[in-house]
Design a protein around this motif. Structure first.
Motif, PDB file in Angstrom:
ATOM      1  N   ASN A  20       0.851  -1.182   0.240  1.00 30.80           N
ATOM      2  CA  ASN A  20      -0.103  -0.053   0.091  1.00 30.80           C
ATOM      3  C   ASN A  20       0.885   1.376  -0.017  1.00 30.80           C
ATOM      4  OD1 ASN A  20       0.023  -1.365   2.766  1.00 30.80           O
ATOM      5  ND2 ASN A  20      -0.025   0.748   3.303  1.00 30.80           N
ATOM      6  N   ILE A  21       2.208   1.202   0.507  1.00 25.87           N
ATOM      7  CA  ILE A  21       2.916   2.383   0.222  1.00 25.87           C
ATOM      8  C   ILE A  21       3.805   2.571  -1.030  1.00 25.87           C
ATOM      9  CG2 ILE A  21       3.147   2.411   2.956  1.00 25.87           C
ATOM     10  CD1 ILE A  21       6.384   2.042   2.016  1.00 25.87           C
ATOM     11  N   ASP A  22       3.643   1.625  -1.798  1.00 32.00           N
ATOM     12  CA  ASP A  22       4.544   1.395  -2.785  1.00 32.00           C
ATOM     13  C   ASP A  22       4.129   2.380  -4.100  1.00 32.00           C
ATOM     14  OD1 ASP A  22       6.432  -0.123  -1.879  1.00 32.00           O
ATOM     15  OD2 ASP A  22       5.248  -1.987  -2.277  1.00 32.00           O
ATOM     16  N   LYS A  23       4.666   3.478  -4.173  1.00 31.07           N
ATOM     17  CA  LYS A  23       4.217   4.569  -5.151  1.00 31.07           C
ATOM     18  C   LYS A  23       5.184   4.934  -6.451  1.00 31.07           C
ATOM     19  CE  LYS A  23       0.954   5.512  -2.031  1.00 31.07           C
ATOM     20  NZ  LYS A  23      -0.242   4.525  -2.248  1.00 31.07           N
ATOM     21  N   GLY A  24       4.855   5.688  -7.328  1.00 29.96           N
ATOM     22  CA  GLY A  24       5.611   6.132  -8.236  1.00 29.96           C
ATOM     23  C   GLY A  24       6.328   4.614  -8.869  1.00 29.96           C
ATOM     24  N   GLU A  25       7.385   4.737  -9.161  1.00 26.77           N
ATOM     25  CA  GLU A  25       8.014   3.541  -9.916  1.00 26.77           C
ATOM     26  C   GLU A  25       7.805   2.366  -9.431  1.00 26.77           C
ATOM     27  OE1 GLU A  25      12.468   2.563 -11.925  1.00 26.77           O
ATOM     28  OE2 GLU A  25      12.455   3.939  -9.956  1.00 26.77           O
ATOM     29  N   LEU A  26       7.559   2.114  -8.256  1.00 29.13           N
ATOM     30  CA  LEU A  26       7.518   0.650  -7.683  1.00 29.13           C
ATOM     31  C   LEU A  26       5.744   0.421  -8.232  1.00 29.13           C
ATOM     32  CD1 LEU A  26       9.142   0.921  -4.357  1.00 29.13           C
ATOM     33  CD2 LEU A  26       9.864  -0.782  -6.107  1.00 29.13           C
ATOM     34  N   LYS A  27       4.899   1.545  -8.068  1.00 28.14           N
ATOM     35  CA  LYS A  27       3.466   0.977  -8.353  1.00 28.14           C
ATOM     36  C   LYS A  27       3.524   0.501  -9.831  1.00 28.14           C
ATOM     37  CE  LYS A  27      -0.901   3.189  -8.446  1.00 28.14           C
ATOM     38  NZ  LYS A  27      -1.512   4.481  -8.332  1.00 28.14           N
ATOM     39  N   GLY A  28       4.275   1.159 -10.752  1.00 30.79           N
ATOM     40  CA  GLY A  28       4.349   0.803 -12.151  1.00 30.79           C
ATOM     41  C   GLY A  28       4.752  -0.579 -12.412  1.00 30.79           C
ATOM     42  N   ILE A  29       5.587  -1.330 -11.506  1.00 31.19           N
ATOM     43  CA  ILE A  29       6.517  -2.404 -11.891  1.00 31.19           C
ATOM     44  C   ILE A  29       6.271  -3.452 -11.166  1.00 31.19           C
ATOM     45  CG2 ILE A  29       8.346  -1.271 -12.981  1.00 31.19           C
ATOM     46  CD1 ILE A  29      10.141  -2.038 -10.302  1.00 31.19           C
ATOM     47  N   LEU A  30       5.291  -3.067  -9.885  1.00 28.53           N
ATOM     48  CA  LEU A  30       4.922  -4.410  -8.944  1.00 28.53           C
ATOM     49  C   LEU A  30       3.657  -4.892  -9.232  1.00 28.53           C
ATOM     50  CD1 LEU A  30       6.782  -3.294  -5.712  1.00 28.53           C
ATOM     51  CD2 LEU A  30       7.848  -4.863  -7.492  1.00 28.53           C
ATOM     52  N   PRO A  31       3.455  -6.216  -9.310  1.00 29.92           N
ATOM     53  CA  PRO A  31       2.086  -6.711  -9.344  1.00 29.92           C
ATOM     54  C   PRO A  31       1.535  -6.910  -8.176  1.00 29.92           C
ATOM     55  CG  PRO A  31       3.691  -8.512  -9.311  1.00 29.92           C
ATOM     56  CD  PRO A  31       4.640  -7.306  -9.526  1.00 29.92           C
ATOM     57  N   LEU A  32       0.304  -6.874  -8.063  1.00 31.45           N
ATOM     58  CA  LEU A  32      -0.742  -6.884  -6.856  1.00 31.45           C
ATOM     59  C   LEU A  32      -0.371  -8.400  -6.046  1.00 31.45           C
ATOM     60  CD1 LEU A  32      -4.040  -5.195  -7.641  1.00 31.45           C
ATOM     61  CD2 LEU A  32      -2.039  -4.389  -6.081  1.00 31.45           C
ATOM     62  N   THR A  33      -0.118  -9.552  -7.172  1.00 30.30           N
ATOM     63  CA  THR A  33      -0.098 -10.894  -6.586  1.00 30.30           C
ATOM     64  C   THR A  33       1.125 -11.288  -7.500  1.00 30.30           C
ATOM     65  OG1 THR A  33      -1.598 -11.694  -7.713  1.00 30.30           O
ATOM     66  CG2 THR A  33      -2.252 -10.984  -5.611  1.00 30.30           C
ATOM     67  N   GLN A  34       1.491 -12.331  -6.861  1.00 39.74           N
ATOM     68  CA  GLN A  34       2.661 -13.292  -7.543  1.00 39.74           C
ATOM     69  C   GLN A  34       2.258 -14.767  -7.385  1.00 39.74           C
ATOM     70  OE1 GLN A  34       6.506 -12.841  -8.624  1.00 39.74           O
ATOM     71  NE2 GLN A  34       5.486 -10.807  -9.337  1.00 39.74           N
ATOM     72  N   LEU A  35       2.552 -15.660  -8.408  1.00 41.62           N
ATOM     73  CA  LEU A  35       2.233 -16.949  -8.257  1.00 41.62           C
ATOM     74  C   LEU A  35       3.478 -17.789  -8.622  1.00 41.62           C
ATOM     75  CD1 LEU A  35       0.127 -19.292  -7.510  1.00 41.62           C
ATOM     76  CD2 LEU A  35      -0.260 -19.346  -9.998  1.00 41.62           C
ATOM     77  N   ILE A  36       4.226 -18.404  -7.597  1.00 46.14           N
ATOM     78  CA  ILE A  36       5.245 -18.960  -8.100  1.00 46.14           C
ATOM     79  C   ILE A  36       5.505 -20.585  -7.939  1.00 46.14           C
ATOM     80  CG2 ILE A  36       7.985 -18.955  -7.113  1.00 46.14           C
ATOM     81  CD1 ILE A  36       7.282 -16.478  -5.450  1.00 46.14           C
ATOM     82  N   HIS A  37       6.130 -21.303  -8.980  1.00 41.97           N
ATOM     83  CA  HIS A  37       6.074 -22.555  -8.955  1.00 41.97           C
ATOM     84  C   HIS A  37       7.425 -23.140  -8.940  1.00 41.97           C
ATOM     85  CE1 HIS A  37       1.862 -22.667 -10.529  1.00 41.97           C
ATOM     86  NE2 HIS A  37       2.120 -21.550 -11.219  1.00 41.97           N
ATOM     87  N   LEU A  38       7.467 -24.068  -7.939  1.00 39.87           N
ATOM     88  CA  LEU A  38       8.787 -24.582  -7.394  1.00 39.87           C
ATOM     89  C   LEU A  38       8.698 -26.219  -7.286  1.00 39.87           C
ATOM     90  CD1 LEU A  38       9.865 -22.331  -4.682  1.00 39.87           C
ATOM     91  CD2 LEU A  38      10.614 -22.244  -6.945  1.00 39.87           C
ATOM     92  N   ASP A  39       9.001 -26.768  -8.610  1.00 38.83           N
ATOM     93  CA  ASP A  39       8.696 -28.312  -8.847  1.00 38.83           C
ATOM     94  C   ASP A  39       7.117 -28.621  -8.298  1.00 38.83           C
ATOM     95  OD1 ASP A  39      10.998 -28.609  -9.722  1.00 38.83           O
ATOM     96  OD2 ASP A  39      12.040 -29.317  -7.728  1.00 38.83           O
TER      97      ASP A  39
END
Length: 152
Positions: free
Chosen positions: A56-75
């Motif tokens: 919620n504090i990620d503004k500016g450049e971070l807001k534009g590059i970071l997704p709201l969620t991530q899904l990570i597959h490890l094996d």
């Protein structure tokens, strides 16, 4: 498969050397949001690949590059990352997710619900609410999972 996954969240623009030292053996790092400064992600990437979500504090450049969620597959392990657990809009068990990583509360915790492990590494940046500063490590080996936390 043996993986060491560094867990950090709520840095709020501050990355302590003790956190970097603790995460130094990580195969990958998950940041649960509220990064505060893109330089923090650059520093963490010197250790290992970084997955990060927008807080919620990620503004500016971070807001534009970071997704709201991530899904990570490890094996055979699937990890879902979201900053504020109260905003989760999926059923992790129904989606086949094994682990949910979040941040936001600044309180380190781990618990199981419906067979899914929920982990919050706590806040690692600025001290808030008289809570300790913490980071975590998620160990995955032979599809077994363990979590430990480190006070900074």
């Amino acid at each position: 498969m043996k993986k060491i996954i560094g867990l950090i969240s709520d840095t709020h623009g501050v990355l302590k050397q003790k956190a970097m030292d603790y995460l130094s053996k990580s195969d990958l790092i998950i940041h649960g949001g509220d990064v505060g400064d893109i330089k923090i992600l650059d520093s963490l990437k010197e250790i290992a690949p970084v997955y990060c979500v927008k807080g919620n504090i990620d503004k500016g450049e971070l807001k534009g590059i970071l997704p709201l969620t991530q899904l990570i597959h490890l094996d055979k392990i699937t990890i879902y990352v979201i900053h504020n657990l109260k905003e989760i809009d999926i059923d992790p068990k129904a989606e086949g997710i094994d682990i949910v990583i979040s941040g936001h509360s600044h309180k380190f915790s781990k618990h199981y619900k419906d067979g899914v492990l929920y982990v919050n590494p706590g806040g690692a940046g600025r001290k808030r609410f008289n809570l300790p500063l913490t980071v975590g490590i998620l160990y995955i080996w032979d599809n077994k999972i363990d979590v430990e936390f480190q006070h900074l």
